[in-house]
Design a protein around this motif. Sequence first.
Motif, short mmCIF file in Angstrom:
data_model
loop_
_atom_site.label_atom_id
_atom_site.label_comp_id
_atom_site.label_asym_id
_atom_site.label_seq_id
_atom_site.Cartn_x
_atom_site.Cartn_y
_atom_site.Cartn_z
N LYS A 564 0.83 -1.20 0.00
CA LYS A 564 0.00 0.00 0.00
C LYS A 564 0.87 1.26 0.00
O LYS A 564 2.03 1.22 0.43
CB LYS A 564 -0.93 0.00 1.21
N PRO A 565 0.31 2.38 -0.44
CA PRO A 565 1.08 3.64 -0.40
C PRO A 565 1.42 4.02 1.04
O PRO A 565 0.84 3.49 1.99
CB PRO A 565 0.12 4.66 -1.02
N ASP A 566 2.36 4.94 1.17
CA ASP A 566 2.73 5.46 2.48
C ASP A 566 1.50 6.04 3.17
O ASP A 566 0.61 6.58 2.52
CB ASP A 566 3.81 6.53 2.32
N VAL A 567 1.48 5.96 4.50
CA VAL A 567 0.30 6.39 5.26
C VAL A 567 -0.02 7.87 5.06
O VAL A 567 -1.14 8.31 5.30
CB VAL A 567 0.49 6.11 6.77
N ARG A 568 0.97 8.66 4.62
CA ARG A 568 0.69 10.08 4.39
C ARG A 568 0.03 10.33 3.04
O ARG A 568 -0.50 11.41 2.79
CB ARG A 568 1.99 10.89 4.49
N LYS A 586 2.32 17.44 -2.66
CA LYS A 586 1.29 17.54 -1.63
C LYS A 586 -0.11 17.57 -2.22
O LYS A 586 -1.10 17.54 -1.49
CB LYS A 586 1.52 18.78 -0.77
N ASP A 587 -0.19 17.66 -3.55
CA ASP A 587 -1.48 17.60 -4.23
C ASP A 587 -2.18 16.30 -3.84
O ASP A 587 -1.58 15.23 -3.85
CB ASP A 587 -1.22 17.64 -5.74
N SER A 588 -3.44 16.39 -3.50
CA SER A 588 -4.16 15.21 -3.01
C SER A 588 -4.33 14.11 -4.05
O SER A 588 -4.77 13.01 -3.74
CB SER A 588 -5.54 15.63 -2.49
N GLN A 589 -3.99 14.38 -5.32
CA GLN A 589 -4.15 13.37 -6.37
C GLN A 589 -2.99 12.39 -6.43
O GLN A 589 -3.09 11.35 -7.08
CB GLN A 589 -4.30 14.06 -7.74
N TRP A 590 -1.89 12.69 -5.75
CA TRP A 590 -0.72 11.82 -5.84
C TRP A 590 -0.76 10.72 -4.77
O TRP A 590 -1.23 10.92 -3.66
CB TRP A 590 0.57 12.63 -5.66
N THR A 591 -0.23 9.55 -5.15
CA THR A 591 0.03 8.49 -4.18
C THR A 591 1.54 8.33 -4.07
O THR A 591 2.25 8.34 -5.08
CB THR A 591 -0.61 7.15 -4.59
N GLY A 592 2.04 8.20 -2.83
CA GLY A 592 3.48 8.14 -2.61
C GLY A 592 3.91 6.80 -2.05
O GLY A 592 3.28 6.25 -1.14
N PHE A 593 5.02 6.28 -2.58
CA PHE A 593 5.57 4.99 -2.14
C PHE A 593 7.02 5.21 -1.72
O PHE A 593 7.84 5.65 -2.54
CB PHE A 593 5.49 3.96 -3.25
N LEU A 594 7.33 4.94 -0.47
CA LEU A 594 8.67 5.17 0.06
C LEU A 594 9.46 3.86 0.04
O LEU A 594 9.29 2.99 0.89
CB LEU A 594 8.59 5.72 1.49
N ASP A 597 7.93 -0.75 -4.65
CA ASP A 597 7.37 -0.75 -6.00
C ASP A 597 5.84 -0.66 -5.92
O ASP A 597 5.24 -0.96 -4.88
CB ASP A 597 7.73 -2.04 -6.75
N ILE A 598 5.23 -0.28 -7.04
CA ILE A 598 3.79 -0.47 -7.19
C ILE A 598 3.60 -1.81 -7.88
O ILE A 598 4.09 -2.02 -8.99
CB ILE A 598 3.15 0.65 -8.03
N ASN A 599 2.88 -2.71 -7.23
CA ASN A 599 2.58 -4.02 -7.80
C ASN A 599 1.08 -4.21 -7.67
O ASN A 599 0.58 -4.60 -6.62
CB ASN A 599 3.35 -5.12 -7.07
N THR A 600 0.35 -3.90 -8.74
CA THR A 600 -1.11 -3.93 -8.68
C THR A 600 -1.67 -4.81 -9.78
O THR A 600 -1.12 -4.85 -10.90
CB THR A 600 -1.69 -2.51 -8.79
N THR A 601 -2.73 -5.51 -9.47
CA THR A 601 -3.42 -6.35 -10.45
C THR A 601 -4.82 -5.78 -10.68
O THR A 601 -5.60 -5.64 -9.73
CB THR A 601 -3.53 -7.80 -9.97
N ILE A 602 -5.11 -5.44 -11.94
CA ILE A 602 -6.39 -4.84 -12.31
C ILE A 602 -7.34 -5.93 -12.78
O ILE A 602 -6.97 -6.77 -13.61
CB ILE A 602 -6.18 -3.79 -13.41
N ASP A 603 -8.56 -5.88 -12.29
CA ASP A 603 -9.60 -6.82 -12.72
C ASP A 603 -10.61 -6.03 -13.54
O ASP A 603 -11.35 -5.21 -13.00
CB ASP A 603 -10.26 -7.46 -11.50
#
Length: 709
Positions: A564-568, A586-594, A597-603
Amino acid sequence: MEKTNQIYKRVILFMFLVLSSSYVHADTGDEAPRIILFFGRFHPLLLHLPIGALVVAFFIDILGRFQNNYPATTVRNILGFSAFFSIITSVLGYFLSLEGGYQEETLDLHFYTGILTALLTTVLFLLSRKENFKASKTFLPLFVLSLVSISVAGHFGSVLTHGDNFLTEYAVPAKKERTIEVVDSLRMYNDVIVKILDKKCVQCHNTTKRKGDLSLVSKMDILSGGESGEVLLAGNAHKSLLYEQLLLPITDEDHMPPEGKEQLTKDEIKLIEKWIEEGLDFDNYVTNAQNDTVIKLLNNYLVFNKVNISKASRSNINEVREAGFRVLELVPGKAELNVKLLEQLPTNNTIAKLTALKEQIVELDLDDIEITDQMTGVLKKLKNLRSLRLNSSKITDKSLKNLKSLKNLEVLNVYNTAISNIGLEELLKEIQPRQIYSWKTRVDRETANRLASEYEVKIQNDIQEGFVEISRLEGPIITPANTLFVDSINLNIESKLKNIELRYTLNGEEPDSTSQLFKDQLVLNNSKTLKIAAFKKGWLPSETATVEYVKIKHSVPSFTIVDKPDVRYPNAGELFDLEEGGLSFKDSQWTGFLGFDINTTIDLGVEKTVDNISINCLENVANYIFFPKALEVYASNDKNGTFKKLGAVKISRKGQGGGGPELKKVTLKIPSTSARYFKIIVKNFKVLPKWHPGAGTAAWMFVDEIYLW
């Protein structure tokens, strides 16, 4: 009893030895060990214990004197408690002072009154060990003196922590603010930047508490910088230490203000950036505030007279808008209005419609409009008008006569008109706007200088340095900002200047004066790359604006993600909402990963065909944010089965990122694939490189969108 006395004496002796040895260490000038600084941070936690205990002991002592059963044991024990923690608090306070950043004189007063309190409390405790101590002639006076001492120490402690006037701030009437009712009357430093610094920064950076040896309370202090040298570089915000620290991730130890303190807003940071970029002007009024976004931010710093202006009715506002005017609230929710005429060839009836808002109009912009003297007669009815722009119009001195009743007018812009020396002087006999722009008129320089001196107004009557008759046009403004759409997207494109031709292409070629002319609206039904520029006779064309618009083939109904993305920046759903982020992480549209990697599976729910997969990402090296290293895509029709790799693309980046934040759209074109599940892996940079100041620590990765088309 004797045994208890011996314990008390040993404890107090031990505490005084600790205090003495600490003081000896102070004279050495050596850098304090980190363990000492660690314990020093407990000073604010413990200091309330002896204060509270001493006050309680005094209350019980006074109460007992009026009763027959004086509680000697209780008073004695509380004084022992207070003496013990007074000494402990003094020692820890000394440890805390070794961090530095405090005004020496105030620190000494706080330190020595604190020690005096510890001594007096200890003496009180020792006296309380004697029989019938309450009858002693010295006990009660010493008690009162200890309360005075602890009060003085507390006062100087508050000065160190919160500034000189912390206790007395609200003891006197608030200083009346200077009335500022139009943006042109704002002084960028005094009226905007000072307010931001006072609210968010000065608590730790003042004359008595100079964290990092930096004070931000005056021009001299700011320019002097701190222990790291200069903190502001005129004309270059992104090379200014103060600005860089505002942009650091909040978890970074160099981020300012520190985590837990009230943070600067995105708008406040933007205003500080503007002030630095425009040369750190400490004295003059706001300049170059033609951008609607900047004006909107500055409007929040206006200070209005307490004039009872009723809000305009919705019907009156609509009446003026239907006549061709743009009507905006100067400050959201307030009655004052900013009105601009958008129609280039108005009639007398068009201008007459302004009377529907005659009380509410504070700023009126008739810039570059075919306004005549006859039309300006209605302006005399706008009694609350503060700013008026009549530049590049057909007005003469006759129009200036219509302005003589505008007693509240502060800014008048009449450049490139036919007004003369006589007309301007007659106007100034009646009203004295603070600022008048009259260059490219029949007003000569000598007369302008004389009138400015005689009537104490500022008259700009010369072409500003750097002005050239043939200039490059500003680029067009395209709305909406989003570049992703599902069915179609309607684009509105405009320019700040009149009589501009906007020409564009959709085939990748550079636009020129023969390209397709933009008229009212451009509707895109498929993915296209728009290139558009502004053209006008006598001007250089604007820079070409290039925007890639993508029609989304499939929305994402559901997905799973490994890390999951960072808690912030926690909302992983932002990756698929088709709402794009801006240049600020700081724009609310961004997701941050510290570091992950992003490892996501789309259904997709059912089997669907996909040709391209794209991501939008951000890089801001100063804030430890790097573009991803690579994008990989896999597909399968069985979520738990084997996923076939469809392709991968490495994401390039250059240099050491000194140019500020950058956006990048990365697209992986895959063989046309029909599948239900698509696994997307976005590779994090993982660890910051050796050349980075944070080398070896985890890198941030920010992605706002993953989309299929």
